[in-house]
Design a protein around this motif. Structure first.
Motif, PDB file in Angstrom:
ATOM      1  N   MET A 253     -40.716  69.232  13.430  1.00 14.87           N
ATOM      2  CA  MET A 253     -40.511  70.251  14.467  1.00 14.87           C
ATOM      3  C   MET A 253     -41.836  70.877  14.890  1.00 14.87           C
ATOM      4  SD  MET A 253     -37.010  72.023  13.044  1.00 14.87           S
ATOM      5  CE  MET A 253     -36.971  73.192  14.385  1.00 14.87           C
ATOM      6  N   ALA A 254     -42.727  71.098  13.920  1.00 14.81           N
ATOM      7  CA  ALA A 254     -44.045  71.654  14.250  1.00 14.81           C
ATOM      8  C   ALA A 254     -44.833  70.682  15.125  1.00 14.81           C
ATOM      9  CB  ALA A 254     -44.812  71.956  12.968  1.00 14.81           C
ATOM     10  N   ALA A 255     -44.702  69.382  14.840  1.00 14.13           N
ATOM     11  CA  ALA A 255     -45.405  68.373  15.632  1.00 14.13           C
ATOM     12  C   ALA A 255     -44.890  68.352  17.064  1.00 14.13           C
ATOM     13  CB  ALA A 255     -45.241  66.997  14.981  1.00 14.13           C
ATOM     14  N   LEU A 256     -43.575  68.454  17.230  1.00 18.37           N
ATOM     15  CA  LEU A 256     -43.006  68.448  18.583  1.00 18.37           C
ATOM     16  C   LEU A 256     -43.413  69.695  19.360  1.00 18.37           C
ATOM     17  CD1 LEU A 256     -39.406  67.100  17.816  1.00 18.37           C
ATOM     18  CD2 LEU A 256     -41.464  65.820  18.436  1.00 18.37           C
ATOM     19  N   ALA A 257     -43.448  70.823  18.655  1.00 23.22           N
ATOM     20  CA  ALA A 257     -43.888  72.059  19.303  1.00 23.22           C
ATOM     21  C   ALA A 257     -45.350  71.944  19.721  1.00 23.22           C
ATOM     22  CB  ALA A 257     -43.693  73.239  18.358  1.00 23.22           C
ATOM     23  N   TYR A 258     -46.146  71.257  18.894  1.00 19.58           N
ATOM     24  CA  TYR A 258     -47.563  71.051  19.207  1.00 19.58           C
ATOM     25  C   TYR A 258     -47.731  70.259  20.503  1.00 19.58           C
ATOM     26  CZ  TYR A 258     -52.200  68.849  18.811  1.00 19.58           C
ATOM     27  OH  TYR A 258     -53.464  68.380  19.049  1.00 19.58           O
ATOM     28  N   VAL A 259     -46.903  69.250  20.700  1.00 19.26           N
ATOM     29  CA  VAL A 259     -46.973  68.456  21.933  1.00 19.26           C
ATOM     30  C   VAL A 259     -46.707  69.344  23.146  1.00 19.26           C
ATOM     31  CG1 VAL A 259     -45.948  66.554  23.228  1.00 19.26           C
ATOM     32  CG2 VAL A 259     -46.332  66.310  20.768  1.00 19.26           C
ATOM     33  N   ARG A 260     -45.709  70.188  23.041  1.00 18.71           N
ATOM     34  CA  ARG A 260     -45.421  71.104  24.153  1.00 18.71           C
ATOM     35  C   ARG A 260     -46.602  72.023  24.441  1.00 18.71           C
ATOM     36  NH1 ARG A 260     -42.317  74.760  23.226  1.00 18.71           N
ATOM     37  NH2 ARG A 260     -41.532  74.429  21.113  1.00 18.71           N
ATOM     38  N   GLN A 261     -47.229  72.517  23.370  1.00 20.06           N
ATOM     39  CA  GLN A 261     -48.359  73.428  23.528  1.00 20.06           C
ATOM     40  C   GLN A 261     -49.565  72.734  24.167  1.00 20.06           C
ATOM     41  OE1 GLN A 261     -48.821  74.693  19.473  1.00 20.06           O
ATOM     42  NE2 GLN A 261     -46.868  75.807  19.464  1.00 20.06           N
ATOM     43  N   VAL A 262     -49.821  71.507  23.740  1.00 19.22           N
ATOM     44  CA  VAL A 262     -50.934  70.745  24.307  1.00 19.22           C
ATOM     45  C   VAL A 262     -50.730  70.533  25.797  1.00 19.22           C
ATOM     46  CG1 VAL A 262     -51.998  68.448  24.374  1.00 19.22           C
ATOM     47  CG2 VAL A 262     -51.623  69.578  22.188  1.00 19.22           C
ATOM     48  N   ASN A 263     -49.525  70.144  26.175  1.00 18.78           N
ATOM     49  CA  ASN A 263     -49.253  69.886  27.587  1.00 18.78           C
ATOM     50  C   ASN A 263     -49.266  71.172  28.414  1.00 18.78           C
ATOM     51  OD1 ASN A 263     -49.059  67.144  27.240  1.00 18.78           O
ATOM     52  ND2 ASN A 263     -46.825  67.088  27.213  1.00 18.78           N
ATOM     53  N   ALA A 264     -48.784  72.260  27.822  1.00 19.73           N
ATOM     54  CA  ALA A 264     -48.786  73.534  28.545  1.00 19.73           C
ATOM     55  C   ALA A 264     -50.211  73.999  28.817  1.00 19.73           C
ATOM     56  CB  ALA A 264     -48.025  74.584  27.747  1.00 19.73           C
ATOM     57  N   ALA A 265     -51.087  73.761  27.838  1.00 21.89           N
ATOM     58  CA  ALA A 265     -52.487  74.180  27.995  1.00 21.89           C
ATOM     59  C   ALA A 265     -53.235  73.295  28.988  1.00 21.89           C
ATOM     60  CB  ALA A 265     -53.191  74.152  26.640  1.00 21.89           C
ATOM     61  N   ARG A 301     -35.621  70.225  23.700  1.00 27.72           N
ATOM     62  CA  ARG A 301     -36.556  71.173  24.324  1.00 27.72           C
ATOM     63  C   ARG A 301     -37.811  70.451  24.819  1.00 27.72           C
ATOM     64  NH1 ARG A 301     -39.025  76.524  21.241  1.00 27.72           N
ATOM     65  NH2 ARG A 301     -39.920  77.550  23.089  1.00 27.72           N
ATOM     66  N   LEU A 302     -38.311  69.522  24.023  1.00 24.36           N
ATOM     67  CA  LEU A 302     -39.506  68.778  24.420  1.00 24.36           C
ATOM     68  C   LEU A 302     -39.229  67.902  25.634  1.00 24.36           C
ATOM     69  CD1 LEU A 302     -42.428  68.015  23.885  1.00 24.36           C
ATOM     70  CD2 LEU A 302     -41.634  66.327  22.210  1.00 24.36           C
ATOM     71  N   ASN A 345     -30.772  64.476  24.702  1.00 24.65           N
ATOM     72  CA  ASN A 345     -31.812  64.065  25.644  1.00 24.65           C
ATOM     73  C   ASN A 345     -32.741  62.988  25.112  1.00 24.65           C
ATOM     74  OD1 ASN A 345     -30.775  65.987  27.377  1.00 24.65           O
ATOM     75  ND2 ASN A 345     -32.269  67.555  26.847  1.00 24.65           N
ATOM     76  N   ALA A 346     -32.643  62.675  23.836  1.00 28.22           N
ATOM     77  CA  ALA A 346     -33.487  61.621  23.267  1.00 28.22           C
ATOM     78  C   ALA A 346     -33.012  60.262  23.747  1.00 28.22           C
ATOM     79  CB  ALA A 346     -33.432  61.679  21.743  1.00 28.22           C
TER      80      ALA A 346
END
Length: 478
Positions: A253-265, A301-302, A345-346
């Motif tokens: 879950m932390a890894a998936l959240a990280y992907v969202r954060q990278v793309n948002a930035a 969410r991702l 959604n997967a």
């Protein structure tokens, strides 16, 4: 407790029909007959096998003798050197990204559409990726400026990208090698370049059959490529030798959240376009509604943020029943999709045969739908049986320990499971997006296109989903 009345615990001989290998190099059919007779004596079988309809031999073998005669025959070497093609009613015994890429039509798509995955970035949530493997060197799959700073190790919590490019297990390296990278441009001008490809053969002498016999086979270096060889990969390391299920789930879950954060930035253009998750756990009905676990919700969410998420369906399709309740103790079962494959959604991927999917259908181990709450899954199937890909971690240690002559640093090993099927779909979508870039950031449209263009294997929806992924048809689907 004593066995039920009339049930024997003795491994008694049962009638079998041995289908001979018509391409046996040891003398054709006559040679195959002689070889089977020799093996028959070797395993201590009684009587003599009888030739039936020229291509078969009939006799009686115990279950253990069936296993032993298959093991002894496969130890002879490559497929043409084996006398036995199949033992009925046992499963087929044979062998392979160098073979499975053609099954999903990756090679025709490369020739016709230049669908190599260039410009697309895919994250692999797994045990890490061996950054030193030649498979990832020539095309800068892991050290290209677009991804070099993105790798993360969620096991140690380190933000040093190098920590995620270590794979003690080997699972992540194998999965990543199916998605991208390859040897086609590695040491291109070196006439001595070569790779070592190793098959796994069942070892009936090992406890639980967990220590397979490793046998090298010939391989074309030019074909050892990922489905999207020019795509770039991000290693998100979430698995190690330690940690309980809760810890591992939290890391994912932390890894998936990280992907969202990278793309948002990154602003308007995302840096990571897709994610492969070849891991999971059995659906826990007592804890969550199906598809509503925290991990499933994080996947959804991702996807809603614009990232394609491809997930392995799981290897729970073949289950064991309490022997006291039934005479049949092992069988295929429905409603066995693993989390996070239950996420709506997967893109959830089951497994099929690597080069004969229409004939052999869905892999016996591949988890079946529907979901626990009645939704159709899996979504697609892709090759997942004995897939050859990059060897790292424990896989590489096993090969090194075997001390094969002419060992090369470019080592490959076969493995099976929906973990191998999912990266075929990830690679296919990465290749698709490199051509049809208007669909970047539109995962729902991507899912629709790939499901509508899939090739039916004429199996039920709960087994095959929409069918076998077909990159050529996807590229031509509006």
């Amino acid at each position: 407790p004593a066995p039920p009345l009339g049930e024997s615990t003795v491994d008694e001989p049962k009638p079998v029909m041995i289908e001979l290998n018509l391409q046996y190099r040891g003398g054709g059919l006559d040679g195959a007959v002689a070889r089977v007779e020799e093996l028959w004596q070797l395993v201590g079988a009684t009587g003599h096998p009888v030739v039936v309809a020229e291509q078969y031999m009939a006799g009686e073998l115990t279950h253990q003798q069936i296993q032993n005669i298959t093991t002894a025959d496969s130890a002879g070497g490559d497929w043409p050197k084996r006398a036995i093609f199949r033992i009925w009613p046992d499963f087929q015994v044979h062998r392979q990204i160098d073979a499975s890429g053609a099954t999903v039509k990756a090679l025709p798509a490369q020739r016709s559409f230049a669908a190599y995955g260039a410009g697309i970035v895919w994250a692999v949530v797994d045990s890490g990726i061996d950054g030193s493997h030649p498979h990832f060197l020539a095309d800068h799959t892991l050290d290209d400026p677009s991804v070099a700073d993105l790798h993360r190790d969620f096991v140690s919590g380190s933000e040093d990208p190098a920590q995620a490019l270590v794979d003690d297990d080997g699972h992540g390296t194998h999965v990543a090698g199916i998605v991208a990278g390859g040897l086609q441009r590695w040491k291109k001008d070196d006439p001595e370049r070569r790779a070592l490809a190793v098959e796994k053969r069942k070892n009936n002498g090992a406890v639980g059959g967990n220590d397979p016999i490793l046998v090298p086979r010939s391989v074309d270096v030019e074909l050892l490529n990922g489905i999207a060889p020019l795509a770039k990969l991000v290693s998100l390391k979430v698995l190690s030798e330690f940690g309980d299920l809760t810890a591992r789930t939290a890391r994912v879950m932390a890894a998936l959240a990280y992907v969202r954060q990278v793309n948002a930035a990154a602003g308007k253009l995302p840096r990571i376009h897709g994610v492969n998750i070849s891991l999971g756990y059995d659906f826990l009905a007592d804890w969550f509604g199906c598809g509503q676990s925290p991990l499933c919700l994080e996947v959804n969410r991702l996807v809603l943020s614009g990232v394609v998420v491809v997930v392995a369906a799981g290897n729970s399709g073949y289950v064991t029943l309490n022997a006291s309740q039934s005479d049949v103790t092992r069988f295929s079962a429905a409603i066995t999709i693993n989390d996070p494959g239950n996420a709506e959604n997967a893109i959830t991927v089951g497994s099929t045969h690597r080069d004969a999917p229409h004939t052999n259908g869905i892999s016996f181990f591949s988890s079946r739908g529907p979901t626990g709450d009645g939704r159709p899954k899996p979504d697609l199937v892709a090759p997942g049986e004995r897939i050859m890909s990059a060897a790292g971690g424990q896989h590489l240690k096993d090969i090194q320990r075997a001390q094969f002559p002419g060992y090369s640093a470019a080592a490959y090993i076969e493995d099976s499971g929906t973990s191998m099927a999912a990266p075929h779909v990830s690679g296919a979508i990465a290749a698709f997006l490199s051509v049809q870039r208007e669909y970047v950031g539109k995962p729902d449209e991507v899912k629709r296109i790939f499901m509508s263009s899939a090739t039916s294997l004429n199996r039920t929806r709960d087994f095959q989903g929409a069918g076998l992924v077909d990159l050529m048809r996807a590229l031509q689907t509006p």
